[in-house]
Every structure is written in structure tokens, then in C-alpha cells.
Motif scaffolding. Sequence first.
Motif, short mmCIF file in Angstrom:
data_model
loop_
_atom_site.label_atom_id
_atom_site.label_comp_id
_atom_site.label_asym_id
_atom_site.label_seq_id
_atom_site.Cartn_x
_atom_site.Cartn_y
_atom_site.Cartn_z
N GLU A 72 -6.29 -21.35 9.20
CA GLU A 72 -4.88 -21.46 8.86
C GLU A 72 -4.41 -22.92 8.95
O GLU A 72 -4.82 -23.67 9.82
N THR A 73 -3.54 -23.29 8.02
CA THR A 73 -3.01 -24.64 7.98
C THR A 73 -2.18 -24.93 9.23
O THR A 73 -1.46 -24.07 9.73
N ALA A 74 -2.31 -26.15 9.76
CA ALA A 74 -1.46 -26.62 10.86
C ALA A 74 -0.79 -27.90 10.41
O ALA A 74 -1.45 -28.85 9.99
N MET A 75 0.54 -27.93 10.47
CA MET A 75 1.30 -29.11 10.07
C MET A 75 2.07 -29.65 11.26
O MET A 75 2.93 -28.98 11.83
N LEU A 76 1.73 -30.84 11.70
CA LEU A 76 2.42 -31.53 12.79
C LEU A 76 2.50 -30.66 14.05
O LEU A 76 3.58 -30.45 14.61
N PRO A 77 1.38 -30.13 14.53
CA PRO A 77 1.39 -29.25 15.70
C PRO A 77 1.70 -30.01 16.99
O PRO A 77 1.56 -31.24 17.06
N SER A 78 2.10 -29.28 18.02
CA SER A 78 2.41 -29.88 19.32
C SER A 78 1.33 -29.59 20.35
O SER A 78 1.43 -30.04 21.50
N SER A 79 0.30 -28.83 19.98
CA SER A 79 -0.81 -28.56 20.88
C SER A 79 -2.05 -28.22 20.07
O SER A 79 -1.97 -28.04 18.84
N VAL A 80 -3.20 -28.11 20.75
CA VAL A 80 -4.45 -27.77 20.06
C VAL A 80 -4.57 -26.26 19.85
O VAL A 80 -5.53 -25.81 19.21
N TYR A 81 -3.61 -25.50 20.35
CA TYR A 81 -3.68 -24.04 20.22
C TYR A 81 -3.74 -23.64 18.74
O TYR A 81 -2.92 -24.06 17.93
N GLY A 82 -4.73 -22.83 18.40
CA GLY A 82 -4.90 -22.36 17.04
C GLY A 82 -5.81 -23.22 16.18
O GLY A 82 -6.22 -22.78 15.10
N LEU A 83 -6.15 -24.41 16.65
CA LEU A 83 -7.09 -25.24 15.89
C LEU A 83 -8.50 -24.67 16.05
O LEU A 83 -8.87 -24.18 17.13
N PRO A 84 -9.32 -24.71 15.01
CA PRO A 84 -10.54 -23.90 14.98
C PRO A 84 -11.74 -24.45 15.74
O PRO A 84 -12.63 -23.69 16.10
N ASP A 85 -11.81 -25.77 15.96
CA ASP A 85 -13.04 -26.31 16.55
C ASP A 85 -12.77 -27.63 17.26
O ASP A 85 -11.65 -28.16 17.27
N ASN A 86 -13.83 -28.17 17.87
CA ASN A 86 -13.70 -29.42 18.62
C ASN A 86 -13.33 -30.61 17.74
O ASN A 86 -12.68 -31.55 18.20
N TYR A 87 -13.79 -30.58 16.48
CA TYR A 87 -13.47 -31.69 15.58
C TYR A 87 -11.96 -31.76 15.32
O TYR A 87 -11.37 -32.85 15.35
N ALA A 88 -11.35 -30.62 15.05
CA ALA A 88 -9.91 -30.57 14.82
C ALA A 88 -9.15 -30.97 16.08
O ALA A 88 -8.16 -31.72 16.03
N GLU A 89 -9.61 -30.50 17.24
CA GLU A 89 -8.95 -30.84 18.50
C GLU A 89 -9.05 -32.33 18.79
O GLU A 89 -8.09 -32.95 19.28
N LYS A 90 -10.19 -32.92 18.47
CA LYS A 90 -10.36 -34.36 18.70
C LYS A 90 -9.42 -35.16 17.81
O LYS A 90 -8.76 -36.11 18.26
N LEU A 91 -9.33 -34.79 16.53
CA LEU A 91 -8.43 -35.50 15.63
C LEU A 91 -6.98 -35.34 16.05
O LEU A 91 -6.17 -36.25 15.90
#
Length: 228
Positions: free
Chosen positions: A150-169
Motif C-alpha cells: 500500500e502507498t504511504a505518503m508523508l508517514p509519521s512512523s514506520v508502521y505499515g511499511l513492508p520491509d527494512n529498506y522502506a524503514e531505512k529510507l
Amino acid sequence: MSVSNMIPHLCEKGYTTLGVANPLTGDLAKEWLNSISLFATNSLRVEVRQKKIPDGAGGVIETNVKFQVWFDPIAKGGTPMCAALQTAYDILNHWCATHPNAYPPLFIHITDGQSTDGDPEELAKKIQQLSTNDGNVLVFNIHLSSQGSETAMLPSSVYGLPDNYAEKLFRMSSYMPEKMVAFAQQAGIKNVSSESRCFAYNVQEITQLVELLDIGTRAATDAVGMDR
């Protein structure tokens, strides 16, 4: 991308297995930083594309427009993200030092998220620490993934991001300034707050991507020429 109080400039770069390079051509390929005026006369080609515009009655119509193309994207080999961010740091460090009274640059990084030459997180933090007298450099990360999450636009936490790469970015992205938060809220982007980061994941439509970048450039151009 960066904007000064007097003369706007753009910095473009790309990276592949072969390393970091300026993907532009002609006069634009000679320097990392170019005046925006040069882009009007140094495109690679001009195409005719269809654009949807409001018809004045609540609908949209399609019209043909001339569309300048400055470079063709290349997706090949690895992603030497550390080398790319180090190059960006060197360019922005020099720019900030030589434009101390300018509005700070906006650095926009579009990637698939997986660095192949080490951990880029500390380099991203170093870029965020660069500043002019008007504030720090803002780091935008736009993560394009084939996972289909699912798309995430300007999130305030890593919750819902799919993997470590997205969380790192996400962690590599700047917090959104107050004025930018206000622009995003006016644009109808949901759940934007002072805790939001300059980050987007898996933007599905090009219009969403343009909207996201426009939020940053509007905040910058709104400040250009203002007394400090």
C-alpha cells in the motif's frame, strides 16, 4: 534540487553499476549544478503528450501538449547509494558554503531502496545537517518498489511499511517543516503532522509523485526573495 534567493539551480544525478554520473546531455552535462534557464533550451527532445485539464464543468478533457525530455532513465545493475549520497553531500556542502543567506536546498532521492555499496543512513543524516543561515537541507526519499504494498505518503512512523529498506529510507528522510505540513494538508494528503517525514512509498500515479514534489518546491519558492 536547490533554490537560491537570486538564481534557481537544479542538480541531477543518476547511478548504476558503473557509478554516479550526470545523466543530462549537452551544456547541462558540463556541471552538476545548472541554472533553470538552461533547461528551457537544452532538452534532449520535445515530445507531444496528452494532458488532462479541467473542462470548467466539473470534468476533464485531454489536450496535446509539448513535453520536454532531458534524459532517458536507465535501470541497470546495482544501486551504489552510498556513492550517490556522498556525491550529493559534496555538491550540497559546497553550495551551502557559497550561498550562506539562501533558502536551504531540497534534496530529492528516488530509488528502489536497496543500497548495494553499504549502509547509506549516516550519509543521509550528514546531508540533513548541512545548512544555510535559513535552515537545514531537507532530504526527500521516494521509494519505488515492486512489492505492490500500500502507498504511504508523508508517514509519521514506520508502521505499515513492508520491509527494512522502506524503514531505512523513512529514517533517512527529514521531518517536514511546519509550512510544508500546511501545504500537504491543503493538498488533501491524509494524516500529515509535525511528525511526518519527507518520504513516500510506492506512489502509484505520476500525479501523486508530482504533487509530493510540488509541496516541497512550493515551500521553497514561497521563501525565495523574502527578507531574512
